[in-house]
Design an enzyme around this catalytic site. Structure first.
Site, PDB file in Angstrom:
ATOM      1  N   LYS A  20      75.415  49.938  58.077  1.00  0.00           N
ATOM      2  CA  LYS A  20      75.612  51.240  58.266  1.00  0.00           C
ATOM      3  C   LYS A  20      75.142  52.302  57.449  1.00  0.00           C
ATOM      4  O   LYS A  20      74.906  51.829  56.281  1.00  0.00           O
ATOM      5  CB  LYS A  20      77.088  51.336  58.721  1.00  0.00           C
ATOM      6  CG  LYS A  20      78.292  51.103  57.470  1.00  0.00           C
ATOM      7  CD  LYS A  20      78.202  52.047  56.417  1.00  0.00           C
ATOM      8  CE  LYS A  20      78.930  51.693  55.225  1.00  0.00           C
ATOM      9  NZ  LYS A  20      78.801  52.366  53.958  1.00  0.00           N
ATOM     10  N   ASP A 154      85.488  49.236  56.180  1.00  0.00           N
ATOM     11  CA  ASP A 154      84.160  49.349  56.860  1.00  0.00           C
ATOM     12  C   ASP A 154      83.974  48.104  57.691  1.00  0.00           C
ATOM     13  O   ASP A 154      83.141  48.377  58.844  1.00  0.00           O
ATOM     14  CB  ASP A 154      83.070  49.358  56.092  1.00  0.00           C
ATOM     15  CG  ASP A 154      82.867  50.430  55.215  1.00  0.00           C
ATOM     16  OD1 ASP A 154      83.493  51.587  55.457  1.00  0.00           O
ATOM     17  OD2 ASP A 154      82.248  50.538  54.098  1.00  0.00           O
TER      18      ASP A 154
END
Ligand code: ATP
Length: 320
Positions: A20, A154
């Site tokens: 990401k 995350d």
């Protein structure tokens, strides 16, 4: 009757999960529980980790690295024991589903380790999904997301993918609309930065400067608007990362990288998450490829990616 042992058939479930970029990352003060509250716009990009989970006759969890990984495996600072995030994800799944484990996890690494792109989180998300399939646990996406949040801030996003706003520690996710493809160039560093150390440095710099931030409760609407429209120009002006000054403090050489990519034709550039990977926004596909070439000619290794892409996904399920 002879107690003929049932023949063991191994099965491998292979899952891929994306790294990401935090397109917008606001960080609040340190909370009492040791975390920071954040407001993040996550974008899943086309640099994927893969985890192949194979059932084993022996109980227990083992972890290995696939030699096809695109990273140089020699200097990887990544334990392959119970500290590995894949191990922790499989152990959590085994505990919750009361499955007597017996699994080998083979990681194909592509996302830079300790690079600020959530590679370990992607591995953890991939492992949850792989073990769920391998053990026929039948957990829902919501149940998997809940387990993911226990493994790290995350991890839920690596499961979800796409574009999302993350509040809380980043684990309270709301998917955001962003269908248009955005093109990025990643410039990995030859070293890693420890995420906790980057946060500690941010807190110290803020103390020294007398900055007392409020806990962020929303993300810049401009960022979401630009992403919805796929408007790279507007998005470039809105990129923000509160962790960047701390990452630059710990790795001053990143300043030169940011300047170099801007000279080479970036629309905008930002340190990704806790760094040190630099994420460079390009106007389109062609501009991204040009940038990779130009940086390559200057001896800088760079990689073109795009986003949003899907979250963790099963790519094969084979009986061996
Ligand atoms: P984030 O952006 O989510 O803060 P990061 O991308 O900077 O994380 P990771 O590569 O996810 O960092 O890993 C950080 C540390 O976690 C590494 O230094 C490594 O030793 C440890 N680790 C444990 N398991 C893994 C894994 N499967 N992959 C990568 N790192 C792992």
């Amino acid at each position: 009757m002879s107690a003929a042992r049932e023949k063991f058939t191994a099965r491998t479930v292979r899952v891929r999960a994306p790294g990401k970029i935090n397109v917008s990352f606001r960080v609040g003060p340190l909370r009492e529980d040791g975390y920071h509250s954040v407001a993040s716009v996550y974008l899943a990009v086309s640099l994927y980790e893969e985890v192949a989970a194979t059932s084993t006759e022996e109980p227990g969890i083992t972890v290995g690295l696939d030699s096809r990984s695109t990273l140089d495996l020699s200097g990887l600072d990544m334990p392959l024991d119970h500290r590995n995030l894949t191990y922790r994800a499989a152990a959590l799944m085994a505990e919750v589903t009361e499955h007597p484990s017996g699994v080998h996890l083979e990681i194909t690494k592509r996302v830079p380790v300790a690079g600020g792109m959530g590679g370990g989180s992607a591995d953890a998300a991939a492992t949850l999904l792989a073990c769920d399939a391998l053990w026929n646990s039948g957990l829902s996406r919501e149940e998997l997301a809940h387990l993911a949040s226990e493994l790290g801030a995350d991890v839920p996003f690596a499961l979800l993918g796409g574009t999302a706003v993350g509040l809380g520690t980043g684990d309270r996710l709301t998917p955001a609309l962003a269908k248009t493809r955005l093109n990025w160039v990643l410039v990995p560093a030859a070293y890693g930065l420890s995420t906790p150390e980057v946060y500690r440095t941010l807190d110290r710099l803020r103390r020294e400067q007398g900055i007392e931030p409020d806990a962020p409760t929303e993300v810049d609407p401009q960022v979401l608007k630009a992403m919805r429209a796929g408007d790279a120009g507007v998005l470039g002006d809105a990129l923000v990362n509160d962790l960047q000054p701390a990452a630059l403090h710990l790795a001053p050489g990143l300043r030169a990288t940011l300047e170099q990519v801007e000279r080479a034709g970036a629309l905008a550039a930002i340190v990704s998450g806790s760094g040190p990977t630099v994420a460079v926004l390009a106007a389109d596909d062609e501009a991204a490829m040009d940038l990779v070439d130009r940086l390559g000619a200057e001896g800088v290794e760079a990689l073109a990616v795009h986003g949003p892409v899907q979250g963790a996904k099963i790519i094969s399920d084979t009986l061996l």
